[in-house]
Design a protein around this motif. Sequence first.
Motif, PDB file in Angstrom:
ATOM      1  N   ILE A  89       0.883  -1.163   0.000  1.00  0.00           N
ATOM      2  CA  ILE A  89       0.000   0.000   0.000  1.00  0.00           C
ATOM      3  C   ILE A  89       0.923   1.216   0.000  1.00  0.00           C
ATOM      4  N   GLU A  98       4.040   0.545   2.545  1.00  0.00           N
ATOM      5  CA  GLU A  98       3.811  -0.378   3.658  1.00  0.00           C
ATOM      6  C   GLU A  98       3.481  -1.737   3.062  1.00  0.00           C
ATOM      7  N   GLU A  99       3.820  -2.776   3.785  1.00  0.00           N
ATOM      8  CA  GLU A  99       3.542  -4.118   3.286  1.00  0.00           C
ATOM      9  C   GLU A  99       2.419  -4.748   4.086  1.00  0.00           C
ATOM     10  N   PHE A 100       1.714  -5.650   3.460  1.00  0.00           N
ATOM     11  CA  PHE A 100       0.681  -6.374   4.198  1.00  0.00           C
ATOM     12  C   PHE A 100       0.411  -7.726   3.542  1.00  0.00           C
ATOM     13  N   ASP A 102      -2.857 -10.589   3.329  1.00  0.00           N
ATOM     14  CA  ASP A 102      -4.251 -10.801   3.674  1.00  0.00           C
ATOM     15  C   ASP A 102      -4.722 -12.109   3.063  1.00  0.00           C
ATOM     16  N   LEU A 125      -0.741  -6.828  -5.953  1.00  0.00           N
ATOM     17  CA  LEU A 125      -1.833  -5.961  -5.581  1.00  0.00           C
ATOM     18  C   LEU A 125      -1.207  -4.733  -4.973  1.00  0.00           C
ATOM     19  N   THR A 126      -1.555  -3.582  -5.497  1.00  0.00           N
ATOM     20  CA  THR A 126      -1.039  -2.358  -4.924  1.00  0.00           C
ATOM     21  C   THR A 126      -2.197  -1.414  -4.677  1.00  0.00           C
TER      22      THR A 126
ATOM     23  N   ILE B 112      -7.750  -2.876   5.060  1.00  0.00           N
ATOM     24  CA  ILE B 112      -6.298  -2.770   5.180  1.00  0.00           C
ATOM     25  C   ILE B 112      -5.844  -1.320   5.180  1.00  0.00           C
ATOM     26  N   LYS B 116      -3.706   0.546   8.164  1.00  0.00           N
ATOM     27  CA  LYS B 116      -2.372   1.091   7.940  1.00  0.00           C
ATOM     28  C   LYS B 116      -2.329   2.608   8.030  1.00  0.00           C
ATOM     29  N   PHE B 118      -4.114   4.785   6.119  1.00  0.00           N
ATOM     30  CA  PHE B 118      -4.216   5.419   4.806  1.00  0.00           C
ATOM     31  C   PHE B 118      -5.665   5.747   4.513  1.00  0.00           C
ATOM     32  N   SER B 124      -5.056  -0.722  -7.426  1.00  0.00           N
ATOM     33  CA  SER B 124      -5.045  -1.540  -8.620  1.00  0.00           C
ATOM     34  C   SER B 124      -4.512  -2.894  -8.252  1.00  0.00           C
ATOM     35  N   LEU B 125      -5.224  -3.895  -8.680  1.00  0.00           N
ATOM     36  CA  LEU B 125      -4.824  -5.258  -8.403  1.00  0.00           C
ATOM     37  C   LEU B 125      -4.629  -5.920  -9.749  1.00  0.00           C
ATOM     38  N   THR B 126      -3.482  -6.500  -9.948  1.00  0.00           N
ATOM     39  CA  THR B 126      -3.248  -7.197 -11.191  1.00  0.00           C
ATOM     40  C   THR B 126      -2.717  -8.577 -10.885  1.00  0.00           C
TER      41      THR B 126
END
Lengths: 142, 142
Positions: A89, A98-100, A102, A125-126, B112, B116, B118, B124-126
Amino acid sequence: MADQDIRKAGLKVTVPRLKILELLEKSGERHVSAEDVYRMLLEAGDEIGLATVYRVLTQFETAGLVERHHFEDGYSVFELNRGQHHDHIICIFCGRVEEFIDETIERQQSKIAQEKGFEIGDHSLTIYGRCKDPDCPNRDKT
Amino acid sequence: MADQDIRKAGLKVTVPRLKILELLEKSGERHVSAEDVYRMLLEAGDEIGLATVYRVLTQFETAGLVERHHFEDGYSVFELNRGQHHDHIICIFCGRVEEFIDETIERQQSKIAQEKGFEIGDHSLTIYGRCKDPDCPNRDKT
DNA sequence: ATGTATGCAAAACATTTGCACCTGG
DNA sequence: CCAGGTGCAAATGTTTTGCATACAT
Protein backbone atom coordinates in the motif's frame (compact mmCIF):
# COMPACT_ATOMS: atom_id res chain seq x y z
CA MET A 1 25.52 -14.38 4.41
CA ALA A 2 25.45 -12.54 1.13
CA ASP A 3 28.44 -14.56 0.01
CA GLN A 4 26.56 -17.83 0.26
CA ASP A 5 23.34 -16.45 -1.17
CA ILE A 6 25.12 -15.42 -4.35
CA ARG A 7 26.84 -18.77 -4.69
CA LYS A 8 23.60 -20.59 -4.08
CA ALA A 9 22.02 -18.52 -6.85
CA GLY A 10 24.60 -20.01 -9.20
CA LEU A 11 26.47 -16.74 -9.66
CA LYS A 12 30.14 -15.95 -9.24
CA VAL A 13 30.85 -14.00 -6.12
CA THR A 14 32.15 -10.69 -7.40
CA VAL A 15 32.69 -7.41 -5.67
CA PRO A 16 29.75 -5.57 -7.28
CA ARG A 17 27.32 -8.42 -6.56
CA LEU A 18 28.45 -8.61 -2.97
CA LYS A 19 28.20 -4.87 -2.44
CA ILE A 20 24.71 -4.72 -3.93
CA LEU A 21 23.35 -7.65 -1.97
CA GLU A 22 24.87 -6.39 1.27
CA LEU A 23 23.35 -3.01 0.68
CA LEU A 24 19.93 -4.57 0.16
CA GLU A 25 20.32 -6.63 3.30
CA LYS A 26 21.57 -3.84 5.50
CA SER A 27 19.83 -0.77 4.19
CA GLY A 28 16.84 0.56 6.06
CA GLU A 29 15.20 1.12 2.69
CA ARG A 30 13.34 -1.95 1.56
CA HIS A 31 12.15 -0.64 -1.76
CA VAL A 32 14.87 0.90 -3.87
CA SER A 33 15.37 1.78 -7.52
CA ALA A 34 18.48 0.90 -9.50
CA GLU A 35 19.47 4.56 -9.30
CA ASP A 36 19.06 4.47 -5.53
CA VAL A 37 21.37 1.49 -5.25
CA TYR A 38 23.88 3.14 -7.55
CA ARG A 39 23.84 6.41 -5.64
CA MET A 40 24.02 4.75 -2.24
CA LEU A 41 27.04 2.72 -3.26
CA LEU A 42 28.83 5.74 -4.70
CA GLU A 43 28.09 7.68 -1.53
CA ALA A 44 29.51 4.80 0.49
CA GLY A 45 32.73 5.23 -1.48
CA ASP A 46 32.37 2.17 -3.69
CA GLU A 47 33.10 2.22 -7.38
CA ILE A 48 30.43 0.77 -9.58
CA GLY A 49 28.72 1.38 -12.90
CA LEU A 50 25.01 1.95 -13.25
CA ALA A 51 24.83 -0.67 -16.00
CA THR A 52 26.26 -3.21 -13.60
CA VAL A 53 23.65 -2.35 -11.00
CA TYR A 54 20.93 -3.00 -13.54
CA ARG A 55 22.55 -6.23 -14.72
CA VAL A 56 23.09 -7.54 -11.21
CA LEU A 57 19.61 -6.65 -10.03
CA THR A 58 18.14 -8.40 -13.04
CA GLN A 59 20.24 -11.48 -12.33
CA PHE A 60 19.17 -11.41 -8.70
CA GLU A 61 15.60 -11.18 -9.82
CA THR A 62 15.99 -14.19 -12.12
CA ALA A 63 17.64 -16.09 -9.30
CA GLY A 64 14.79 -15.19 -6.98
CA LEU A 65 16.95 -13.17 -4.62
CA VAL A 66 15.04 -9.97 -5.20
CA GLU A 67 11.63 -8.96 -6.48
CA ARG A 68 11.04 -6.22 -9.01
CA HIS A 69 7.97 -4.03 -8.71
CA HIS A 70 6.64 -1.42 -11.05
CA PHE A 71 4.29 0.69 -8.97
CA GLU A 72 2.71 3.43 -11.04
CA ASP A 73 5.83 5.52 -11.52
CA GLY A 74 8.17 5.42 -14.41
CA TYR A 75 10.80 3.15 -12.93
CA SER A 76 11.32 -0.19 -11.22
CA VAL A 77 11.88 -0.71 -7.54
CA PHE A 78 13.61 -3.74 -6.12
CA GLU A 79 13.24 -5.42 -2.79
CA LEU A 80 15.06 -8.29 -1.16
CA ASN A 81 13.06 -11.48 -1.31
CA ARG A 82 12.49 -12.50 2.27
CA GLY A 83 10.57 -15.57 1.23
CA GLN A 84 7.23 -14.35 2.37
CA HIS A 85 4.76 -13.11 -0.20
CA HIS A 86 3.15 -9.80 0.56
CA ASP A 87 1.39 -6.91 -1.12
CA HIS A 88 1.88 -3.15 -0.89
CA ILE A 89 0.00 0.00 0.00
CA ILE A 90 1.60 3.23 -1.18
CA CYS A 91 1.04 6.89 -0.43
CA ILE A 92 0.62 8.79 -3.70
CA PHE A 93 2.07 11.93 -2.12
CA CYS A 94 5.14 10.89 -0.17
CA GLY A 95 5.74 7.49 -1.75
CA ARG A 96 5.77 5.71 1.60
CA VAL A 97 5.37 1.96 1.11
CA GLU A 98 3.81 -0.38 3.66
CA GLU A 99 3.54 -4.12 3.29
CA PHE A 100 0.68 -6.37 4.20
CA ILE A 101 -0.60 -9.91 3.80
CA ASP A 102 -4.25 -10.80 3.67
CA GLU A 103 -5.36 -14.39 3.46
CA THR A 104 -8.85 -13.54 2.33
CA ILE A 105 -7.49 -11.67 -0.65
CA GLU A 106 -5.07 -14.47 -1.48
CA ARG A 107 -7.90 -16.98 -1.56
CA GLN A 108 -10.11 -14.78 -3.72
CA GLN A 109 -7.31 -14.31 -6.20
CA SER A 110 -6.88 -18.03 -6.70
CA LYS A 111 -10.59 -18.38 -7.15
CA ILE A 112 -10.73 -15.65 -9.78
CA ALA A 113 -7.79 -17.05 -11.73
CA GLN A 114 -9.52 -20.38 -11.87
CA GLU A 115 -12.81 -18.88 -13.01
CA LYS A 116 -11.10 -16.97 -15.79
CA GLY A 117 -9.17 -19.97 -17.05
CA PHE A 118 -5.77 -18.87 -15.84
CA GLU A 119 -3.11 -20.76 -13.98
CA ILE A 120 -2.08 -18.31 -11.35
CA GLY A 121 1.60 -17.52 -11.38
CA ASP A 122 2.52 -14.37 -9.65
CA HIS A 123 0.27 -11.52 -8.77
CA SER A 124 0.65 -8.08 -7.42
CA LEU A 125 -1.83 -5.96 -5.58
CA THR A 126 -1.04 -2.36 -4.92
CA ILE A 127 -3.32 -0.01 -3.10
CA TYR A 128 -2.77 3.71 -3.66
CA GLY A 129 -3.94 6.18 -1.06
CA ARG A 130 -3.02 9.15 1.10
CA CYS A 131 -1.15 8.37 4.26
CA LYS A 132 -1.65 10.26 7.51
CA ASP A 133 2.02 10.63 8.30
CA PRO A 134 2.69 14.15 9.70
CA ASP A 135 5.70 14.47 7.38
CA CYS A 136 3.66 13.65 4.32
CA PRO A 137 3.17 16.51 1.84
CA ASN A 138 -0.36 15.18 1.79
CA ARG A 139 -1.45 18.09 3.91
CA ASP A 140 -0.80 20.56 1.12
CA LYS A 141 -3.59 18.92 -0.81
CA THR A 142 -7.32 18.91 -0.28
CA MET B 1 -21.38 11.28 -27.62
CA ALA B 2 -17.66 11.88 -27.68
CA ASP B 3 -18.34 15.50 -28.52
CA GLN B 4 -20.18 16.11 -25.28
CA ASP B 5 -17.81 14.04 -23.17
CA ILE B 6 -14.89 16.21 -24.24
CA ARG B 7 -16.79 19.41 -23.56
CA LYS B 8 -17.91 18.13 -20.18
CA ALA B 9 -14.28 17.41 -19.35
CA GLY B 10 -13.58 21.10 -19.83
CA LEU B 11 -11.59 20.60 -23.00
CA LYS B 12 -11.98 22.21 -26.37
CA VAL B 13 -13.45 19.91 -28.95
CA THR B 14 -10.69 19.44 -31.50
CA VAL B 15 -10.25 16.94 -34.28
CA PRO B 16 -7.48 14.90 -32.62
CA ARG B 17 -9.36 14.68 -29.32
CA LEU B 18 -12.50 13.59 -31.07
CA LYS B 19 -10.70 10.99 -33.16
CA ILE B 20 -8.96 9.53 -30.16
CA LEU B 21 -12.03 9.35 -27.97
CA GLU B 22 -14.11 7.85 -30.77
CA LEU B 23 -11.46 5.26 -31.37
CA LEU B 24 -11.46 4.31 -27.70
CA GLU B 25 -15.24 4.08 -27.70
CA LYS B 26 -15.53 2.07 -30.87
CA SER B 27 -12.47 -0.09 -30.92
CA GLY B 28 -12.74 -3.69 -29.89
CA GLU B 29 -9.50 -3.26 -28.00
CA ARG B 30 -10.13 -2.06 -24.49
CA HIS B 31 -6.54 -1.78 -23.38
CA VAL B 32 -4.34 0.14 -25.77
CA SER B 33 -0.99 1.88 -25.63
CA ALA B 34 -0.35 5.36 -26.99
CA GLU B 35 1.48 3.76 -29.89
CA ASP B 36 -1.52 1.54 -30.58
CA VAL B 37 -3.81 4.55 -30.74
CA TYR B 38 -1.35 6.38 -32.97
CA ARG B 39 -0.97 3.45 -35.33
CA MET B 40 -4.69 2.72 -35.50
CA LEU B 41 -5.49 6.31 -36.38
CA LEU B 42 -2.82 6.43 -39.08
CA GLU B 43 -4.13 3.18 -40.50
CA ALA B 44 -7.61 4.66 -40.53
CA GLY B 45 -6.24 7.45 -42.70
CA ASP B 46 -6.22 10.16 -40.05
CA GLU B 47 -3.33 12.54 -39.62
CA ILE B 48 -2.04 12.87 -36.10
CA GLY B 49 1.22 13.22 -34.22
CA LEU B 50 2.35 10.77 -31.59
CA ALA B 51 3.03 13.64 -29.19
CA THR B 52 -0.56 14.71 -29.52
CA VAL B 53 -1.76 11.22 -28.72
CA TYR B 54 0.27 11.28 -25.51
CA ARG B 55 -0.92 14.78 -24.60
CA VAL B 56 -4.55 14.00 -25.26
CA LEU B 57 -4.51 10.70 -23.40
CA THR B 58 -2.91 12.43 -20.42
CA GLN B 59 -5.56 15.13 -20.48
CA PHE B 60 -8.27 12.51 -20.73
CA GLU B 61 -6.76 10.74 -17.77
CA THR B 62 -6.73 13.94 -15.72
CA ALA B 63 -10.31 14.57 -16.72
CA GLY B 64 -11.26 11.05 -15.67
CA LEU B 65 -12.28 9.97 -19.15
CA VAL B 66 -9.66 7.25 -19.34
CA GLU B 67 -7.57 5.22 -16.92
CA ARG B 68 -3.88 4.62 -17.33
CA HIS B 69 -2.39 1.31 -16.27
CA HIS B 70 1.20 0.25 -16.08
CA PHE B 71 1.09 -3.56 -16.03
CA GLU B 72 4.56 -5.03 -15.79
CA ASP B 73 5.73 -4.03 -19.25
CA GLY B 74 7.66 -0.99 -20.20
CA TYR B 75 4.77 1.16 -21.35
CA SER B 76 1.38 2.49 -20.31
CA VAL B 77 -1.94 1.18 -21.51
CA PHE B 78 -5.08 3.24 -21.52
CA GLU B 79 -8.68 2.21 -21.23
CA LEU B 80 -11.91 4.13 -21.45
CA ASN B 81 -13.39 4.81 -18.04
CA ARG B 82 -16.75 3.14 -18.08
CA GLY B 83 -17.50 4.28 -14.58
CA GLN B 84 -17.26 0.89 -13.03
CA HIS B 85 -14.15 0.02 -11.08
CA HIS B 86 -12.56 -3.31 -11.91
CA ASP B 87 -9.27 -5.14 -11.66
CA HIS B 88 -7.27 -7.12 -14.20
CA ILE B 89 -5.83 -10.55 -14.74
CA ILE B 90 -3.18 -10.81 -17.45
CA CYS B 91 -1.48 -13.66 -19.25
CA ILE B 92 2.26 -13.25 -19.04
CA PHE B 93 2.72 -15.02 -22.37
CA CYS B 94 0.14 -13.59 -24.75
CA GLY B 95 -0.74 -10.40 -22.88
CA ARG B 96 -4.45 -11.18 -22.87
CA VAL B 97 -6.25 -9.00 -20.35
CA GLU B 98 -9.44 -9.99 -18.57
CA GLU B 99 -11.36 -7.81 -16.18
CA PHE B 100 -13.07 -8.76 -12.96
CA ILE B 101 -14.70 -7.31 -9.89
CA ASP B 102 -14.69 -8.99 -6.52
CA GLU B 103 -16.57 -7.50 -3.63
CA THR B 104 -14.71 -9.50 -1.04
CA ILE B 105 -11.42 -8.12 -2.24
CA GLU B 106 -12.80 -4.59 -2.36
CA ARG B 107 -13.89 -4.84 1.26
CA GLN B 108 -10.58 -6.25 2.44
CA GLN B 109 -8.72 -3.46 0.72
CA SER B 110 -10.67 -0.78 2.56
CA LYS B 111 -10.04 -2.59 5.79
CA ILE B 112 -6.30 -2.77 5.18
CA ALA B 113 -6.04 0.88 4.21
CA GLN B 114 -7.74 1.83 7.42
CA GLU B 115 -5.48 -0.39 9.52
CA LYS B 116 -2.37 1.09 7.94
CA GLY B 117 -3.47 4.67 8.43
CA PHE B 118 -4.22 5.42 4.81
CA GLU B 119 -7.18 7.07 3.20
CA ILE B 120 -7.86 4.83 0.28
CA GLY B 121 -7.91 6.64 -3.02
CA ASP B 122 -7.39 4.44 -5.95
CA HIS B 123 -6.01 0.96 -6.03
CA SER B 124 -5.05 -1.54 -8.62
CA LEU B 125 -4.82 -5.26 -8.40
CA THR B 126 -3.25 -7.20 -11.19
CA ILE B 127 -2.94 -10.93 -11.25
CA TYR B 128 -0.36 -12.41 -13.59
CA GLY B 129 -0.75 -15.95 -14.80
CA ARG B 130 -0.80 -18.26 -17.79
CA CYS B 131 -4.02 -18.42 -19.73
CA LYS B 132 -5.37 -21.57 -21.36
CA ASP B 133 -6.28 -19.96 -24.66
CA PRO B 134 -5.35 -22.30 -27.53
CA ASP B 135 -3.73 -19.38 -29.36
CA CYS B 136 -1.53 -18.50 -26.43
CA PRO B 137 2.21 -19.08 -26.94
CA ASN B 138 1.93 -20.47 -23.46
CA ARG B 139 2.19 -23.95 -24.87
CA ASP B 140 5.77 -23.41 -25.93
CA LYS B 141 6.70 -23.13 -22.30
CA THR B 142 6.78 -25.68 -19.53
C1' DA C 1 -8.79 37.99 -32.76
C1' DT C 2 -6.46 35.28 -29.50
C1' DG C 3 -5.50 31.90 -26.47
C1' DT C 4 -5.05 27.09 -26.99
C1' DA C 5 -3.87 22.88 -29.54
C1' DT C 6 -1.06 20.59 -32.85
C1' DG C 7 3.00 18.54 -35.29
C1' DC C 8 7.61 17.99 -35.69
C1' DA C 9 12.05 17.39 -34.04
C1' DA C 10 14.84 17.34 -30.19
C1' DA C 11 15.20 16.28 -25.23
C1' DA C 12 14.56 13.56 -21.30
C1' DC C 13 14.23 9.28 -18.80
C1' DA C 14 14.88 4.58 -17.45
C1' DT C 15 17.00 0.65 -19.08
C1' DT C 16 19.86 -2.31 -22.22
C1' DT C 17 23.76 -3.54 -25.05
C1' DG C 18 28.44 -3.71 -27.58
C1' DC C 19 32.95 -4.04 -26.63
C1' DA C 20 37.67 -3.79 -24.69
C1' DC C 21 39.47 -4.69 -20.37
C1' DC C 22 39.64 -6.90 -15.80
C1' DT C 23 38.87 -10.84 -12.33
C1' DG C 24 37.42 -14.85 -9.79
C1' DG C 25 38.12 -19.73 -9.29
C1' DC D 1 44.44 -19.41 -17.76
C1' DC D 2 39.87 -18.13 -19.42
C1' DA D 3 34.95 -17.98 -19.16
C1' DG D 4 32.45 -14.73 -17.35
C1' DG D 5 31.87 -9.99 -15.23
C1' DT D 6 32.58 -5.06 -15.36
C1' DG D 7 32.64 -0.11 -16.84
C1' DC D 8 31.92 3.08 -20.19
C1' DA D 9 29.63 5.02 -23.96
C1' DA D 10 26.34 4.49 -27.26
C1' DA D 11 21.79 2.58 -28.44
C1' DT D 12 16.97 1.73 -27.23
C1' DG D 13 12.12 2.47 -26.34
C1' DT D 14 8.83 5.30 -24.19
C1' DT D 15 7.18 9.61 -22.96
C1' DT D 16 7.78 14.76 -22.67
C1' DT D 17 8.83 19.42 -24.30
C1' DG D 18 10.08 23.71 -27.13
C1' DC D 19 8.57 26.19 -30.67
C1' DA D 20 6.42 27.86 -34.92
C1' DT D 21 2.09 27.15 -37.12
C1' DA D 22 -2.90 26.12 -37.29
C1' DC D 23 -7.42 26.05 -35.17
C1' DA D 24 -11.72 26.66 -32.12
C1' DT D 25 -14.69 29.94 -30.18
